[in-house]
Scaffold this active site. Structure first.
Site, PDB file in Angstrom:
ATOM      1  N   GLY A   1       0.785  -1.230   0.000  1.00 43.51           N
ATOM      2  CA  GLY A   1       0.000   0.000   0.000  1.00 43.51           C
ATOM      3  C   GLY A   1       0.816   1.278   0.000  1.00 43.51           C
TER       4      GLY A   1
ATOM      5  N   GLU B   1       5.205  -5.869   3.134  1.00 48.41           N
ATOM      6  CA  GLU B   1       4.886  -6.739   1.987  1.00 48.41           C
ATOM      7  C   GLU B   1       4.671  -5.837   0.782  1.00 48.41           C
ATOM      8  OE1 GLU B   1       2.148 -10.333   3.518  1.00 48.41           O
ATOM      9  OE2 GLU B   1       1.041  -8.810   2.433  1.00 48.41           O
TER      10      GLU B   1
ATOM     11  N   GLY C   1       4.967  -4.152  -2.849  1.00 50.28           N
ATOM     12  CA  GLY C   1       5.235  -4.504  -4.229  1.00 50.28           C
ATOM     13  C   GLY C   1       5.596  -3.232  -4.981  1.00 50.28           C
ATOM     14  N   ARG C   2       4.604  -2.351  -5.075  1.00 48.37           N
ATOM     15  CA  ARG C   2       4.748  -1.117  -5.854  1.00 48.37           C
ATOM     16  C   ARG C   2       5.965  -0.295  -5.436  1.00 48.37           C
ATOM     17  NH1 ARG C   2       0.214   0.756  -8.209  1.00 48.37           N
ATOM     18  NH2 ARG C   2      -1.009  -0.313  -6.609  1.00 48.37           N
TER      19      ARG C   2
ATOM     20  N   ARG D   1      -2.904  -0.876 -16.478  1.00 49.57           N
ATOM     21  CA  ARG D   1      -3.387   0.079 -15.471  1.00 49.57           C
ATOM     22  C   ARG D   1      -4.119   1.287 -16.082  1.00 49.57           C
ATOM     23  NH1 ARG D   1      -0.494   2.643 -12.392  1.00 49.57           N
ATOM     24  NH2 ARG D   1      -1.644   2.428 -10.458  1.00 49.57           N
TER      25      ARG D   1
ATOM     26  N   TYR E   1      -7.839   1.285 -14.695  1.00 44.43           N
ATOM     27  CA  TYR E   1      -8.148   2.228 -13.613  1.00 44.43           C
ATOM     28  C   TYR E   1      -8.070   3.678 -14.072  1.00 44.43           C
ATOM     29  CZ  TYR E   1      -6.152  -1.784 -10.937  1.00 44.43           C
ATOM     30  OH  TYR E   1      -5.814  -3.013 -10.433  1.00 44.43           O
TER      31      TYR E   1
ATOM     32  N   CYS F   1      -8.676  -3.914 -30.075  1.00 45.89           N
ATOM     33  CA  CYS F   1      -9.986  -3.459 -30.543  1.00 45.89           C
ATOM     34  C   CYS F   1     -10.837  -3.091 -29.339  1.00 45.89           C
ATOM     35  CB  CYS F   1     -10.641  -4.555 -31.371  1.00 45.89           C
ATOM     36  SG  CYS F   1      -9.617  -5.040 -32.759  1.00 45.89           S
ATOM     37  N   GLU F   2     -10.372  -2.116 -28.608  1.00 45.00           N
ATOM     38  CA  GLU F   2     -10.968  -1.643 -27.363  1.00 45.00           C
ATOM     39  C   GLU F   2     -10.613  -0.176 -27.287  1.00 45.00           C
ATOM     40  OE1 GLU F   2     -12.415  -2.346 -24.488  1.00 45.00           O
ATOM     41  OE2 GLU F   2     -12.815  -4.479 -24.804  1.00 45.00           O
TER      42      GLU F   2
HETATM   43  C1  LIG Z   1      -1.056  -6.628  -3.616  1.00 43.06           C
HETATM   44  C2  LIG Z   1      -0.635  -6.962  -2.246  1.00 43.06           C
HETATM   45  C3  LIG Z   1       0.539  -6.425  -1.690  1.00 43.06           C
HETATM   46  C4  LIG Z   1       1.395  -5.409  -2.415  1.00 43.06           C
HETATM   47  O1  LIG Z   1       0.724  -4.242  -2.619  1.00 43.06           O
HETATM   48  P1  LIG Z   1       1.474  -2.944  -3.211  1.00 43.06           P
HETATM   49  O2  LIG Z   1       0.379  -1.960  -3.346  1.00 43.06           O
HETATM   50  O3  LIG Z   1       2.081  -3.347  -4.481  1.00 43.06           O
HETATM   51  O4  LIG Z   1       2.488  -2.541  -2.200  1.00 43.06           O
HETATM   52  C5  LIG Z   1       0.905  -6.840  -0.430  1.00 43.06           C
HETATM   53  N1  LIG Z   1       0.163  -7.733   0.270  1.00 43.06           N
HETATM   54  C6  LIG Z   1      -0.965  -8.265  -0.221  1.00 43.06           C
HETATM   55  C7  LIG Z   1      -1.711  -9.257   0.587  1.00 43.06           C
HETATM   56  C8  LIG Z   1      -1.413  -7.893  -1.482  1.00 43.06           C
HETATM   57  O5  LIG Z   1      -2.540  -8.408  -1.969  1.00 43.06           O
END
Ligand SMILES: *Cc1c(COP(=O)(O)O)cnc(C)c1O
Length: 420
Positions: A231, A273, A275-276, A311, A315, A342-343
């Site tokens: 997040g 955890e 990702g982004r 994305r 979104y 084709c969108e």
């Molecule tokens: C998608 C997700 C993340 C990573 O989210 P980011 O927005 O990329 O930081 C971490 N934990 C869980 C359970 C997720 O579903």
């Protein structure tokens, strides 16, 4: 408007494209490593800190290995993500398994790898016992319901989210898990996505630390770790401010000192955890201009499409665009930059002010290092692109080849025509 700077020049892009045709996602090893080190430094005050990279964001073993070398674990939510992590040598406490609506096979695999299993629901206690067994350490996912607010307004709506369990259910889950042999517990929660504020993690940490104290008092459960999950966002727009991970780590430390230490719980490990935040800015989609079209608007058609980066179509997300070699040319042309699906939503940018574009120009779409390639799909028979690593020494390496028609047809057993 301030500009965002690509991590390659036109000359570098041309050199790579001569070897690996566009479109491809390109990743910057140096940027990835430096950022991972900033994250670890920001939380170095916590003895057990670990970042579990959310594999779904960028499931590529070469990138997972880089993060592993920087001390990260992995967060998986499916069987294949577990398999990829296993192949990279992650095991046991290197793996968080944060799934929901979980198939038995996935749960069993996580158990067999010795991963920290994060239960999404109270009913998953019995499910875990039945399909795998109860490990010594188990995590439960919390959903406080209602809306999640920060000083600047409502951030997200946990009450509408399918994830996690209520506080009473958490207590009941811990009690049942202890009766089944579990000894230590984790708390996990994900309350807002792509936050661009240094206050999100500290606020979430405060909520989870207080919850940990209450759950410990109520059930006697020993809390081993608190997982702030993902997040933490990035500045997709050039005028946005970037999160300051050092300030975020310090904000979490203050809550830790305020809430957990006085409760005698100063040994709790903090997990993240992300990702982004770990990869998004260190990846770009590199694509070549194929066509120009002048009707009621001006269109630029590139060789990538929403199947390579979903994305914007899904979104309406902003991704900054640089026309390589024209970094200093005035942005005095207004274009829609489109792919060939084709969108009509297959547009990387709408009404974007850019320098005058010519056919053959190389377009650099910023911040595709997370939730980019991984959200790709095969609509219209479009094939997934290659992934390329720009190494620290400036050389490049193909880390995933582009799909071929044979890959697309591989799941049919229809006609010899499809066999090579
Ligand atoms: C998608 C997700 C993340 C990573 O989210 P980011 O927005 O990329 O930081 C971490 N934990 C869980 C359970 C997720 O579903």
């Amino acid at each position: 408007m301030p500009q965002k700077k690509p991590f390659i020049t036109l000359a570098q892009a041309k050199e790579i494209a001569a070897d690996i045709p566009t479109p491809f996602h390109l990743y910057d090893e140096k940027g990835i490593r430096e950022n991972a080190r900033r994250v670890n430094a920001a939380f170095s005050w916590n003895k057990g800190f670990k970042e579990y990279f959310a594999v779904k964001a960028t499931p590529n073993p070469y990138l997972l290995k880089i993060l592993q070398e920087e001390g990260c674990g992995v967060d998986c939510s499916s069987y294949t993500e577990l398999l990829m992590s296993e192949a990279c040598g992650f095991k046991g406490s290197d793996i968080m398994f944060s799934s929901n609506d979980t198939p038995a096979q996935d749960m069993k695999k996580a158990y067999d790898l010795g991963a920290y299993i994060n239960l999404d629901d109270l009913t998953h206690v019995a499910f875990l016992e039945k399909v795998a067994g109860v490990p010594k350490t188990v995590c439960c996912r919390f959903n406080p319901g209602g809306v999640f607010e920060l000083g600047n307004g409502i951030m997200d709506n946990p009450g509408d989210a399918k994830y996690g369990m209520s506080e009473d259910q958490m207590a009941e889950a811990y009690t049942r898990l202890m009766a089944a042999g579990a000894e230590q517990f984790g708390i996990h929660s994900f309350l807002a996505s792509n936050t661009v504020t240094d206050d999100y993690y500290p606020k979430l940490a405060g909520i989870l630390f207080e919850l940990a104290v209450r759950l410990h008092k109520r059930t006697g459960a020993k809390i081993k770790f608190i997982n702030l999950s993902g997040g933490v966002g990035i500045a997709y727009r050039p005028d946005q401010r970037s999160n300051d991970i050092a300030a975020i780590g310090e904000g979490v430390r203050k809550k830790f000192e305020e809430i957990l230490v006085p409760a005698g719980m100063g040994d709790v490990a903090i997990f993240t955890e992300m990702g982004r935040f770990m990869l998004a800015p260190y990846g770009a989609l590199v694509t070549t201009v194929l066509h120009q079209k002048h009707i009621y608007k001006e269109y630029i058609g590139v060789d990538a499409c929403a199947a390579n980066l979903m994305r914007p179509a899904m979104y309406g997300s902003y991704h900054h665009i640089t026309v390589l070699g024209k970094e200093d040319t005035p942005c005095d042309h207004k274009y829609d930059v489109t792919g060939g699906l084709c969108e009509n939503n297959d547009k990387f940018a709408i009404d974007r002010m850019l320098p005058e574009i010519d056919i053959g120009d190389i377009v650099y779409i910023h911040d595709t290092g997370a939730h980019g390639f991984s959200m790709g799909y095969n609509y219209n028979g479009k094939l997934r692109s290659a992934e390329v690593l720009l190494k620290e020494d400036g050389s490049h390496q193909l880390i995933r080849r582009a799909e071929t028609p044979e890959d697309y047809f591989a799941t049919f057993d229809f006609s010899p025509f499809f066999k090579k």
